[in-house]
Design an enzyme around this catalytic site. Structure first.
Site, PDB file in Angstrom:
ATOM      1  N   ASP A  93      22.319  35.695 -22.902  1.00  0.00           N
ATOM      2  CA  ASP A  93      23.342  36.483 -23.573  1.00  0.00           C
ATOM      3  C   ASP A  93      22.812  36.878 -24.946  1.00  0.00           C
ATOM      4  O   ASP A  93      22.095  36.105 -25.590  1.00  0.00           O
ATOM      5  CB  ASP A  93      24.620  35.644 -23.687  1.00  0.00           C
ATOM      6  CG  ASP A  93      25.810  36.447 -24.167  1.00  0.00           C
ATOM      7  OD1 ASP A  93      25.635  37.631 -24.503  1.00  0.00           O
ATOM      8  OD2 ASP A  93      26.906  35.873 -24.214  1.00  0.00           O
ATOM      9  N   TYR A  97      28.850  38.135 -28.633  1.00  0.00           N
ATOM     10  CA  TYR A  97      30.181  37.541 -28.475  1.00  0.00           C
ATOM     11  C   TYR A  97      30.350  36.339 -29.390  1.00  0.00           C
ATOM     12  O   TYR A  97      31.380  36.176 -30.049  1.00  0.00           O
ATOM     13  CB  TYR A  97      30.403  37.127 -27.016  1.00  0.00           C
ATOM     14  CG  TYR A  97      31.681  36.343 -26.814  1.00  0.00           C
ATOM     15  CD1 TYR A  97      32.918  36.978 -26.787  1.00  0.00           C
ATOM     16  CD2 TYR A  97      31.649  34.952 -26.666  1.00  0.00           C
ATOM     17  CE1 TYR A  97      34.094  36.257 -26.613  1.00  0.00           C
ATOM     18  CE2 TYR A  97      32.819  34.227 -26.487  1.00  0.00           C
ATOM     19  CZ  TYR A  97      34.034  34.882 -26.461  1.00  0.00           C
ATOM     20  OH  TYR A  97      35.194  34.169 -26.300  1.00  0.00           O
ATOM     21  N   ASP A 271      29.126  34.637 -14.868  1.00  0.00           N
ATOM     22  CA  ASP A 271      28.825  33.394 -15.581  1.00  0.00           C
ATOM     23  C   ASP A 271      30.115  32.889 -16.197  1.00  0.00           C
ATOM     24  O   ASP A 271      31.004  33.677 -16.514  1.00  0.00           O
ATOM     25  CB  ASP A 271      27.786  33.612 -16.681  1.00  0.00           C
ATOM     26  CG  ASP A 271      28.409  34.207 -17.937  1.00  0.00           C
ATOM     27  OD1 ASP A 271      28.752  33.436 -18.857  1.00  0.00           O
ATOM     28  OD2 ASP A 271      28.596  35.441 -18.002  1.00  0.00           O
ATOM     29  N   CYS A 309      34.360  19.514   1.117  1.00  0.00           N
ATOM     30  CA  CYS A 309      33.154  19.750   0.315  1.00  0.00           C
ATOM     31  C   CYS A 309      32.015  18.836   0.758  1.00  0.00           C
ATOM     32  O   CYS A 309      32.192  17.619   0.844  1.00  0.00           O
ATOM     33  CB  CYS A 309      33.472  19.517  -1.165  1.00  0.00           C
ATOM     34  SG  CYS A 309      32.047  19.732  -2.248  1.00  0.00           S
ATOM     35  N   CYS A 311      29.264  18.204  -0.945  1.00  0.00           N
ATOM     36  CA  CYS A 311      28.402  17.861  -2.075  1.00  0.00           C
ATOM     37  C   CYS A 311      28.167  16.349  -2.140  1.00  0.00           C
ATOM     38  O   CYS A 311      28.925  15.559  -1.570  1.00  0.00           O
ATOM     39  CB  CYS A 311      28.994  18.379  -3.383  1.00  0.00           C
ATOM     40  SG  CYS A 311      30.261  17.320  -4.131  1.00  0.00           S
ATOM     41  N   CYS A 314      31.283  14.238  -3.343  1.00  0.00           N
ATOM     42  CA  CYS A 314      32.335  14.028  -2.346  1.00  0.00           C
ATOM     43  C   CYS A 314      31.869  13.097  -1.231  1.00  0.00           C
ATOM     44  O   CYS A 314      32.679  12.389  -0.627  1.00  0.00           O
ATOM     45  CB  CYS A 314      32.791  15.364  -1.779  1.00  0.00           C
ATOM     46  SG  CYS A 314      33.735  16.364  -2.969  1.00  0.00           S
ATOM     47  N   HIS A 340      30.095  18.157  -8.939  1.00  0.00           N
ATOM     48  CA  HIS A 340      30.967  18.659  -7.870  1.00  0.00           C
ATOM     49  C   HIS A 340      31.410  20.099  -8.152  1.00  0.00           C
ATOM     50  O   HIS A 340      31.373  20.948  -7.246  1.00  0.00           O
ATOM     51  CB  HIS A 340      32.208  17.776  -7.712  1.00  0.00           C
ATOM     52  CG  HIS A 340      33.299  18.451  -6.944  1.00  0.00           C
ATOM     53  ND1 HIS A 340      33.292  18.565  -5.566  1.00  0.00           N
ATOM     54  CD2 HIS A 340      34.417  19.126  -7.371  1.00  0.00           C
ATOM     55  CE1 HIS A 340      34.358  19.258  -5.177  1.00  0.00           C
ATOM     56  NE2 HIS A 340      35.063  19.603  -6.249  1.00  0.00           N
TER      57      HIS A 340
END
Length: 378
Positions: A93, A97, A271, A309, A311, A314, A340
């Site tokens: 970026d 901002y 993002d 999930c 992952c 989990c 997660h």
């Protein structure tokens, strides 16, 4: 040798697109979500675990890295990839901002912005040339043009002036990038469309950016408090004002349902700090909506965060254990919750890519919103 930047659309469904961006450090599957590594780290997660979640690219930030540890220092240490141990693409970026939102005593002029650091009050100047120089020192793969952001609640005159200045800064950014020698030969640069919620301003901005010429185009100035309905209203026209054969990046978005709605409207890249920030504060994203693991009802819940999930979190730990870790302030709680959430976001992107490829984006999006607890079409 891998191409510098090659965007290919493999399938479309309505306005939604899926494809790839081929770059020298790897291929980015789109729609893509970029975890935010603001200060050379995706907070609470090791780079290998970020990659394992399915991320093809991460985001770093010019403003934060120029203040600490300093772009010149990062360059001396081999660039941002070597510094943080991430060998895939990085988008940076431009810092515009953060200059507007974090700094006190900001002074704007045609040259750029002078501001005081939010860390120590030291005085700095950031303009298109310096922003591009910092991104070059960091070794960014996708460089963002420097722009001026104003709230969507600003007067039409302020919005028009900021958009026009952003386009002048876009040309200076492009020129500075092109003068970057070897870095420019291997990296890409995106322009940023501005114009608040105004269709005419957005169209004028897009035309100016196209005239300059960029590798990709961002829709800037949204997700700054205008609300989802207003954002979607803008996205109903803004992506279509940008070239169809270039990636379209919606900056700073967002919630899972924001992403689904934006993909339906033609956005390719996203993002947001939400999955990592939420993880550190005890919020987990699930297919049936977000949950606050601090809630007492999870104290003896032996089930996973999200039964759907796959992952590692989990598969390995219960809601009860995560509840204990977060309530006790244990660092592992923030790490596991964040891991997660990153998996959740990347699995969502994979599902979106699959839905587009199989021309069922509307059915997928409606089903996601239903399961997530949102009205159809939200």
């Amino acid at each position: 040798m891998a191409p510098r930047f090659d965007f290919t659309i493999s399938a479309t469904d309505g306005k939604a697109r899926t494809g790839t961006i081929a770059m020298r450090r790897g291929t980015i599957r789109t729609p893509a979500f970029m975890p935010v590594g603001t200060a050379a780290t995706v907070k609470a997660v090791k780079p290998a675990d970020v990659r394992a979640s399915g991320a093809d690219i991460i985001l770093g930030n010019t403003y934060h890295l120029m203040l600490r540890p300093g772009a010149e220092r990062v360059a001396r240490l081999g660039g941002l990839h070597a510094f943080m141990g991430w060998d895939r693409p990085i988008l940076t970026d431009s810092g515009g901002y953060q200059v507007m939102s974090l700094s006190d005593l900001t002074t704007r002029s045609e040259d750029g912005v002078t501001f005081r650091s939010h860390l120590d009050g030291s005085r700095h100047t950031l303009n298109p040339e310096r922003s591009i120089e910092i991104q070059r020192l960091l070794g960014s793969d996708i460089v963002m043009a420097f722009d001026e952001l104003v709230p969507t609640t600003s007067t039409p005159e302020v919005q028009a002036a900021a958009m026009a200045r952003s386009m002048r800064w876009a040309k200076r950014s492009r020129d500075a990038f092109d003068g970057g020698g070897a870095h420019a030969e291997g990296a890409a640069i995106f322009g940023i469309q501005q114009g608040a919620l105004d269709q005419t301003l957005r169209g004028d901005s897009a035309a100016a950016l196209i005239d300059i010429g960029f590798d990709g185009y961002a829709v800037g100035g949204l997700a700054v408090g205008e609300g989802q309905a207003a954002m979607f209203g803008c996205l109903d026209f803004a992506p279509g004002q940008l070239p169809a054969d270039k990636p379209r990046y919606l900056m700073g978005v967002g919630k899972p349902d924001d992403i689904v709605g934006a993909v339906e409207r033609g956005i390719d890249m996203f993002d947001c700090v939400l999955p990592t920030r939420s993880g550190r504060t005890g919020q987990a994203f699930t297919r049936t909506g977000p949950i606050n693991i601090r809630n007492a009802k999870f104290a003896e819940d032996s089930g996973p965060l999200d039964p759907a999930c796959p992952c590692p979190v989990c598969a390995g730990w219960s809601r009860a254990y995560l509840h204990h870790l977060v309530r006790a302030g244990e660092i592992l709680g923030a790490m596991l919750m964040t891991e997660h959430n990153l998996y959740f976001y990347q699995l969502l992107m994979a599902d979106l890519r699959d839905a587009i490829a199989n021309r069922r984006i509307t059915a997928f999006a409606d089903g996601f919103r239903r399961d997530y607890g949102l009205p159809k079409g939200e």
